[in-house]
Design an enzyme around this catalytic site. Structure first.
Site, mmCIF file in Angstrom:
data_model
loop_
_atom_site.group_PDB
_atom_site.id
_atom_site.type_symbol
_atom_site.label_atom_id
_atom_site.label_comp_id
_atom_site.label_asym_id
_atom_site.label_seq_id
_atom_site.Cartn_x
_atom_site.Cartn_y
_atom_site.Cartn_z
ATOM 1 N N HIS A 24 -17.651 -22.255 -4.091
ATOM 2 C CA HIS A 24 -16.794 -23.213 -4.801
ATOM 3 C C HIS A 24 -17.559 -24.504 -5.080
ATOM 4 O O HIS A 24 -17.579 -25.001 -6.209
ATOM 5 C CB HIS A 24 -15.557 -23.504 -3.951
ATOM 6 C CG HIS A 24 -14.603 -24.482 -4.567
ATOM 7 N ND1 HIS A 24 -13.433 -24.099 -5.195
ATOM 8 C CD2 HIS A 24 -14.630 -25.841 -4.645
ATOM 9 C CE1 HIS A 24 -12.803 -25.170 -5.641
ATOM 10 N NE2 HIS A 24 -13.498 -26.243 -5.306
ATOM 11 N N GLU A 25 -18.196 -25.042 -4.036
ATOM 12 C CA GLU A 25 -18.916 -26.304 -4.193
ATOM 13 C C GLU A 25 -20.186 -26.138 -5.027
ATOM 14 O O GLU A 25 -20.524 -27.010 -5.826
ATOM 15 C CB GLU A 25 -19.263 -26.883 -2.818
ATOM 16 C CG GLU A 25 -18.047 -27.229 -1.953
ATOM 17 C CD GLU A 25 -17.116 -28.222 -2.625
ATOM 18 O OE1 GLU A 25 -17.594 -29.046 -3.428
ATOM 19 O OE2 GLU A 25 -15.908 -28.174 -2.354
ATOM 20 N N HIS A 28 -19.346 -26.287 -8.657
ATOM 21 C CA HIS A 28 -19.182 -27.661 -9.135
ATOM 22 C C HIS A 28 -20.548 -28.261 -9.478
ATOM 23 O O HIS A 28 -20.728 -28.877 -10.531
ATOM 24 C CB HIS A 28 -18.527 -28.530 -8.057
ATOM 25 C CG HIS A 28 -17.058 -28.319 -7.893
ATOM 26 N ND1 HIS A 28 -16.190 -28.170 -8.952
ATOM 27 C CD2 HIS A 28 -16.292 -28.250 -6.764
ATOM 28 C CE1 HIS A 28 -14.963 -28.015 -8.495
ATOM 29 N NE2 HIS A 28 -14.993 -28.040 -7.168
#
Length: 211
Positions: A24-25, A28
């Protein structure tokens, strides 16, 4: 005496959370990098080393309470040609990655089920499916500091959106309170259950293709 039947589900959840929040990170950071912002890359946040992404308190909260957080990726919107669109795209990348991982998880589960693989491995992919669905859905809620609050900037007038983001530092406390009193749990559970059913419809279709 250690009860493995109690510990193993928590360990599988912890591992699934680590994988889910890490990608997820990273998503980003990759989205920001693609749009010209090298902040995440320079801070080592594009790494596959989970230690660069995990917040240990957030991980503990997720495993025990079903709600937690990771170390947020820093984004410098000054590098984006269109700051509002860029921020929304970077924010949207996280939930999109979770839904993609959930798709991979259900495919892996159905293949393993078809070949009668180890129960432990199948359980891990079920945990990974659940964690990614929860993260993907939850992060789309338009409440700071969740990703949905940045995506909301594409709809709201800029001055209103900026006012909302000013309270981002207090958002986590608001989220915990809303979850604690149950205000968010009803819509969250409904959405998670609905998405879960969709994935298993796809899973059944994949399983039938293998037969």
């Amino acid at each position: 005496m250690i009860d493995l039947d109690t510990i193993i589900p928590h360990l599988l959840t912890a591992l699934a959370v680590i994988v889910a929040v890490m990608f997820h990170e990273i998503s980003h950071g990759l989205a920001a990098y693609a749009l010209g912002d090298k902040t995440a890359k320079e801070q080592g946040r594009l790494s596959l080393n989970p230690l660069r992404h995990i917040d240990w308190i957030g991980l503990l909260m997720f495993v025990t309470l079903g709600f937690g957080w990771a170390k947020p990726v820093q984004v410098d919107t000054r590098y984006f040609k269109n700051q509002r669109l860029g921020l929304a795209a970077v924010s949207f990348a996280g939930p999109v990655m979770n839904f993609l991982l959930a798709f991979v998880s259900i495919i892996a589960f159905e293949i393993l089920l078809f070949f009668s693989a180890s129960l432990g491995i199948m359980q891990f992919f079920l945990h990974l499916l659940q964690v990614n669905i929860v993260l993907g859905v939850f992060n789309l809620f338009p409440i700071p500091p969740l990703d949905g609050s940045k995506i909301l900037g594409l709809i709201l007038p800029e001055h209103i959106h900026m006012k909302i983001l000013r309270y981002e530092r207090y958002g986590m406390f608001v989220l915990i309170a809303l979850l604690w009193i149950g205000v968010l749990r009803v819509p969250l559970n409904f959405l998670v259950d609905t998405v879960w059913d969709w994935y298993f419809m796809v899973g059944r279709w994949i399983y039938n293709l293998l037969r």
